[in-house]
Design an enzyme around this catalytic site. Sequence first.
Site, mmCIF file in Angstrom:
data_model
loop_
_atom_site.group_PDB
_atom_site.id
_atom_site.type_symbol
_atom_site.label_atom_id
_atom_site.label_comp_id
_atom_site.label_asym_id
_atom_site.label_seq_id
_atom_site.Cartn_x
_atom_site.Cartn_y
_atom_site.Cartn_z
ATOM 1 C CG HIS A 198 37.779 81.281 17.131
ATOM 2 N ND1 HIS A 198 37.623 81.723 18.422
ATOM 3 C CD2 HIS A 198 37.476 79.950 17.156
ATOM 4 C CE1 HIS A 198 37.291 80.714 19.207
ATOM 5 N NE2 HIS A 198 37.173 79.620 18.456
ATOM 6 C CB SER A 215 35.224 106.353 -3.829
ATOM 7 O OG SER A 215 36.072 107.423 -3.462
ATOM 8 C CE LYS A 224 37.053 101.323 -2.037
ATOM 9 N NZ LYS A 224 37.060 102.203 -0.852
ATOM 10 C CD GLU A 276 30.199 99.871 3.927
ATOM 11 O OE1 GLU A 276 30.877 100.588 4.666
ATOM 12 O OE2 GLU A 276 30.193 99.986 2.685
#
Length: 478
Positions: free
Chosen positions: A163, A284, A290, A297
Site C-alpha cells: 500500500h 528544466s 531541476k 517517466e
Amino acid sequence: MSAGDHRPATMWGGRFAAPPDPQAYRYQASLAVDWRLWPYDIAGSIAHARMLAHAGIISAAEARQIVQGLADLRDDLQAGSAVPPADAEDVHSAIEAMLVARIGKPAEKLHTGRSRNDQVALDLRLYLRDEVRAVDHLLAKVQCALLDVAQAHTKTVMPGYTHLQLAQPVTLAHHLMAYYEMFRRDRARLAGILPRINVMPLGAGALAGSTLPLDRDYVARELGFPAVAANSMDAVADRDFVVEFIAAAALVMTHVSRLAEELVLWSSQEFGFVEIDDAYATGSSLMPHKKNPDLPELMRGRAARLTGDLVTVLTMLKGLPLTYNKDLQEDKPALFDAVDTVKDTVAILPPFLASLRFNVAKLAAGAAGTLDLALATDLAEHLVTQGIPFRTAHALVGQLVRYCLDRGRPLTKLTADDCRGVPGMDDGTAAAVAAWAASLQNGSVAEAAVARHRTVGGPAPELVAEAINRAKLACSGG
Ligand code: ARG
C-alpha cells in the site's frame, strides 16, 4: 509529379475500366508502413520460386533467374542502391515490380499459386519470429544488468512496502530480483508463443489453396518452419500470433513501467534512494535546480502505447468475417509500434540500470521504520515460537506498538518493564519481548531482521546471493 494526375499501375488492373482515384489509392496503400517487411518478402519469394520449379510449375531456368534477380535486388536494397517505386501499393507489389523491371518475363511467373493474403501472413510470421528472438535477447541483457546491480546490494537493507506504506525491511537485491523474475516470465511467454508464430501459411492462396500441385512442405523446409497451416481459410485470416506477441510485449512494458515508476519515486528528494546519472536525466527550461527522471517517466508513458496496440488489434479482429479483409492491414501499424517501442525501451535499460547510484545509507535509514515498527511482525512471530497463538501475539504486539508510539520508544529497545503496562501480557511473554529486542542489538536492527527471513524465496542475504550466483551463470556467455 502532381499526385492528382498520377495513375499508378496496380497488380489487379485487368478488370477495371478506370484507374483508381489517387486519394483513395493512397488511403488504401500500405507501402510506407509495410516496407520494413521487404527482407522477409524476398526470402519468401525465393522459397516460393524454388518450390514452383521443384513442383514442375515453372522451369528450373526460370526459377534460377527469379532467385538470382531477388538475391541481386536484396543486395541492392541492403546497399541502398535500390529504392521501391513510391507509388507501389504495398511491399509485395513493390518487390514484384522491381523484379519485373530487372529480369522481365520470368518475374511474371513468381506470383503463381500465391495471393498477397497468404504472402503477407508469411512475411509477418517470418518477421515476428526474428523479432521475438531479438526481444528475448534484449531481455536477457536486462536480466544480467539487474543481477549485476543486485549482486552489489545483497546486504543493502531498505524499506519494503505494501500500500506504499512501510511494511517490512527487505534488501535492494531482493527488490531488484523481483524484476528479474518478471522478465524471466516474459521470456518464457515469448518462447511459448513462438511455436504458434512458426507456422507456414503459404499455399493457402487467397483463401482456398490452389489447383496447382504446390508443395507446402517444401516451402516450410526452405524457410525453417516446423509446421504448415492446417486450414487455408484460417491461414489467411489468423492474426492470433500478432495479438499474442503484442500481449507479451505489453506485459514486458508493464513490468518496465513498474520499475520505472519506482525509480521516479526513489529519485525524488523525499525518497532519495537513488540518483540518476546526469547522462540519463534532463533539466528544466525554467527551474535551474531541476534534474528530472524523464527517461523512466517515458518508459512508464510508453507502456500505454502497447496497451493501446493490443486493444487496436483485438478490436480490429473481433468483427471480421472469414477470411481476409483489408482491415487486417491495420495489424501492422500496431504490431510495428509494439515491436519498436518494446525494443527501444528494453535496449536502454541495461546501461541505465548500471548507471544508477543507490544511496545505501538513505535506504538503510528507513528500513526498520519509525521506532523500528516495521519489525512488529517479526516480534509477533517470535512470540509464536514461545507457544503464543498468532492472533494473541498480533494483539499483544499491537498494544506494544501503541505503547511505543505514545512514548516515542523504539520497539527494539523494549524491556520487560515496558511490557508490564500492557494488559494480558504475563511475565514470560514480557521476558520474551525483551529477549527478542536484546537479540537485535548488534549493528543494524533491519539487517539483523532481514537475515532471519530465511523462507525459500525470502530476502535473507545468503539466499538472494545464491539465487543471483545461479542466475549469473546464464550471463557470462554474453
Ligand atoms: N497490404 C496487405 C496487408 O497488409 C497485403 C494483403 C493484401 N491483400 C489484398 N487482397 N488486398 O494486409
